[in-house]
Each structure stands twice: as C-alpha cells, then as structure tokens.
Design a protein around this motif. Structure first.
Motif, PDB file in Angstrom:
ATOM      1  N   SER A  31      -6.690  -6.200   8.213  1.00  0.00           N
ATOM      2  CA  SER A  31      -7.471  -5.067   7.700  1.00  0.00           C
ATOM      3  C   SER A  31      -8.187  -5.435   6.402  1.00  0.00           C
ATOM      4  N   ILE A  32      -9.166  -4.610   6.042  1.00  0.00           N
ATOM      5  CA  ILE A  32      -9.803  -4.665   4.725  1.00  0.00           C
ATOM      6  C   ILE A  32      -9.511  -3.340   4.050  1.00  0.00           C
ATOM      7  N   SER A  33      -8.711  -3.377   2.999  1.00  0.00           N
ATOM      8  CA  SER A  33      -8.291  -2.168   2.294  1.00  0.00           C
ATOM      9  C   SER A  33      -8.665  -2.285   0.832  1.00  0.00           C
ATOM     10  N   SER A  34      -8.714  -1.149   0.146  1.00  0.00           N
ATOM     11  CA  SER A  34      -9.107  -1.142  -1.262  1.00  0.00           C
ATOM     12  C   SER A  34      -8.167  -0.273  -2.083  1.00  0.00           C
ATOM     13  N   ILE A  35      -8.002  -0.667  -3.342  1.00  0.00           N
ATOM     14  CA  ILE A  35      -7.307   0.148  -4.332  1.00  0.00           C
ATOM     15  C   ILE A  35      -8.339   0.560  -5.367  1.00  0.00           C
ATOM     16  N   ILE A  36      -8.474   1.863  -5.576  1.00  0.00           N
ATOM     17  CA  ILE A  36      -9.438   2.363  -6.549  1.00  0.00           C
ATOM     18  C   ILE A  36      -8.725   3.279  -7.537  1.00  0.00           C
ATOM     19  N   GLY A  37      -9.427   3.632  -8.591  1.00  0.00           N
ATOM     20  CA  GLY A  37      -8.880   4.531  -9.603  1.00  0.00           C
ATOM     21  C   GLY A  37      -9.608   4.355 -10.907  1.00  0.00           C
ATOM     22  N   LYS A 222      -9.194   1.356   4.770  1.00  0.00           N
ATOM     23  CA  LYS A 222      -8.237   2.251   4.113  1.00  0.00           C
ATOM     24  C   LYS A 222      -8.423   2.132   2.614  1.00  0.00           C
ATOM     25  N   VAL A 223      -8.284   3.257   1.932  1.00  0.00           N
ATOM     26  CA  VAL A 223      -8.408   3.295   0.474  1.00  0.00           C
ATOM     27  C   VAL A 223      -7.165   3.943  -0.114  1.00  0.00           C
ATOM     28  N   ILE A 224      -6.632   3.299  -1.154  1.00  0.00           N
ATOM     29  CA  ILE A 224      -5.486   3.825  -1.904  1.00  0.00           C
ATOM     30  C   ILE A 224      -5.994   4.173  -3.295  1.00  0.00           C
ATOM     31  N   VAL A 225      -5.721   5.373  -3.750  1.00  0.00           N
ATOM     32  CA  VAL A 225      -6.231   5.828  -5.042  1.00  0.00           C
ATOM     33  C   VAL A 225      -5.081   5.982  -6.028  1.00  0.00           C
ATOM     34  N   LEU A 226      -5.216   5.338  -7.191  1.00  0.00           N
ATOM     35  CA  LEU A 226      -4.231   5.451  -8.264  1.00  0.00           C
ATOM     36  C   LEU A 226      -4.804   6.238  -9.426  1.00  0.00           C
ATOM     37  N   ASP A 227      -3.945   6.958 -10.113  1.00  0.00           N
ATOM     38  CA  ASP A 227      -4.297   7.636 -11.357  1.00  0.00           C
ATOM     39  C   ASP A 227      -3.045   7.666 -12.232  1.00  0.00           C
ATOM     40  N   TYR A 228      -3.154   7.131 -13.428  1.00  0.00           N
ATOM     41  CA  TYR A 228      -2.010   7.021 -14.340  1.00  0.00           C
ATOM     42  C   TYR A 228      -0.810   6.369 -13.646  1.00  0.00           C
ATOM     43  N   GLY A 229      -1.080   5.331 -12.843  1.00  0.00           N
ATOM     44  CA  GLY A 229      -0.009   4.561 -12.232  1.00  0.00           C
ATOM     45  C   GLY A 229       0.619   5.164 -11.000  1.00  0.00           C
ATOM     46  N   GLN A 230       0.108   6.314 -10.558  1.00  0.00           N
ATOM     47  CA  GLN A 230       0.670   6.967  -9.372  1.00  0.00           C
ATOM     48  C   GLN A 230      -0.369   7.048  -8.265  1.00  0.00           C
ATOM     49  N   LYS A 231       0.106   6.960  -7.016  1.00  0.00           N
ATOM     50  CA  LYS A 231      -0.793   7.148  -5.887  1.00  0.00           C
ATOM     51  C   LYS A 231      -1.082   8.631  -5.715  1.00  0.00           C
ATOM     52  N   ILE A 232      -2.380   8.978  -5.717  1.00  0.00           N
ATOM     53  CA  ILE A 232      -2.744  10.385  -5.552  1.00  0.00           C
ATOM     54  C   ILE A 232      -3.426  10.650  -4.218  1.00  0.00           C
ATOM     55  N   ALA A 233      -3.836   9.580  -3.519  1.00  0.00           N
ATOM     56  CA  ALA A 233      -4.460   9.765  -2.207  1.00  0.00           C
ATOM     57  C   ALA A 233      -4.445   8.439  -1.458  1.00  0.00           C
ATOM     58  N   GLU A 234      -4.500   8.534  -0.131  1.00  0.00           N
ATOM     59  CA  GLU A 234      -4.562   7.350   0.732  1.00  0.00           C
ATOM     60  C   GLU A 234      -5.169   7.768   2.054  1.00  0.00           C
TER      61      GLU A 234
END
Length: 258
Positions: A31-37, A222-234
């Motif tokens: 897969s090609i996935s991303s981490i954003i935030g 797939k996208v994983i979203v971090l905010d202040y070190g926590q996952k808030i969406a995926e």
C-alpha cells in the motif's frame, strides 16, 4: 491480509512531554499510506521510533513479524526498513554513485581481510554493489549524474538521490519524510509518478509524511491524522480530509458568534 507494519499502543515521552500517545495503526503490504497533521503533531517522532532512532516509552512496532523496539537502526535496516529525511542527509562531498553505494553497507558480507587482499569474492561483491547502485540511480532518473558531487546537484535531484540510496538497501517498507518539500508543481507530479513506480517495481510498501494535501489526495490509499501526538482520524483521503476534527486541527475552531 497480514500487515507489513504494525504500530500498537505506542507512546513516546520526553520527561513530562508526551510526544506520541497510545498510537496504533496497521499498514497493509503493497500500500501507499500517509501520516499527516499540523506542525508538532508527532509525525517525525513516529518515523524515528519505527526506524530505531527513538525508543518508545511503551508499545510495540512490528515489521513483517519482527519486533523492532529495542533494535538499532542498522538492525532495522537489515530487516527491511528504509527511510528518507525531511532535511536531506546526503554525504555532500561524495559522488552521487558513492552516496548510493553507501546505502548498501548493511547488505555487504565481505570482511576487512577480503578488502585488504582484494579477494575474488570481494571483487565480485564490489561489482554487484556498483551495478545495483547504478540500477537505483537509473530507476529514479539521475544515472547521468553518477559522477557528480552530491552537493552540486539541483535540490530536486538531491531528493531523488536520497530515495535511490534508500532503495539500495532493498527495503520491504520505504518511509518518505516530506519528499515533496521544496519541489515545484511539475516536480511534485513527477514525484507522485515515481513513488507509484517504486511501489510496483520493487513490490514494497510506502509510508509518507507530507504537508501537501494535493499530493496526499493523489497518491494515498489510507491517511492517518495526528494532532498533539494522538490519532484523530484514519481512512481514505476523501473521508479524512472532510472529517470535522481534521479540519479543526488544521484550521482551528471557529469562534462562536458573540
């Protein structure tokens, strides 16, 4: 389907600061996935834990069944993890070819004795290393620059050189930390095409940290979203980028009318 990479309940603390808090996600093979935030969300800290530069305070990181926590970066590289960096970490005064050859160090097997006496096995391995390095440069499109000094390359070509060096380690999973930083629109389009070709040709898994939302939407499954070190969406790019928590994290909460 088994995961190429599993991050399970991972926490990272620096003294009283929690940089990453109880983070879990799975990355599927191929897969090609991303981490954003937003800036400071903990994205690069996650990459640093996956690659052994930081040791998690708690949790597990598993690559193709191998526990990575507690292993050195060199050991993790040999298990099949490669990365690029947000700020380029090339050997600026070495040639382009020698930079890529340096990435194959973890895959070499010859001894100091073999190097000193130039044994037949040593010569065979040197030929293999050079041929493999040239193949990686050819794949990313900068083989014509193999004899140039790395620092003299245009910025975009230096980005591609770092990718070629990562590919030289023969990874299962490739981590790209802001690969589009500093690139113009056409260069970003070329980068998207290159990443897709890398996934197909080398049959590997790609995980990206990126701020460019246009690139994220075009390339990520797939996208994983971090905010202040926590996952808030995926989820898919469309679902994630329309999520109110994600919009709030990036744009701030609208002030209520007085």
């Amino acid at each position: 389907m088994t995961s190429s990479l599993t991050v399970k309940n991972v926490t990272l603390k620096f003294g009283g600061l929690t940089a990453v808090n109880d983070l879990s996600f799975d990355i599927s093979p191929g897969s090609i996935s991303s981490i954003i935030g937003p800036n400071g969300a903990g994205k690069t800290s996650v990459f640093n834990m996956i690659t052994g530069f930081y040791r998690p305070t708690a949790g597990q990181i598993i690559l193709a069944g191998n526990q990575l926590v507690g292993k050195k970066p060199s050991q993790i590289t040999r298990l099949g993890m490669a990365r690029t960096f947000q700020n380029l970490r090339l050997f600026p005064n070495l040639t382009v070819l020698d930079n890529v050859k340096s990435g194959m160090h973890s895959r070499t097997s010859q001894t100091v004795w073999g190097a000193l006496w130039q044994t037949r096995a040593q010569r065979r391995e040197e030929t293999f290393i050079e041929d493999s390095a040239r193949d990686c440069l050819r794949f990313v499109g900068i083989e014509d620059s193999c004899d140039r000094i790395a620092k003299n390359l245009p910025y975009g070509a230096q980005r591609y050189l770092e990718i070629a060096r990562a590919l030289a380690t023969k990874p299962r999973v490739l981590l790209l930390d802001e690969p589009a930083a500093g690139l113009n629109y056409e260069e970003k389009e070329d980068l998207i095409a290159l990443i897709k070709r890398i996934r197909t040709h080398y049959e590997l898994t790609v995980l990206i940290i990126e701020h460019d939302m246009g690139l994220i939407k075009k390339i990520s499954e797939k996208v994983i979203v971090l905010d202040y070190g926590q996952k808030i969406a995926e989820g898919t790019p469309e679902d994630v980028l329309s999520n109110p928590r994600v919009v709030e994290a990036y744009l701030g909460k609208e002030e209520e009318a007085i």
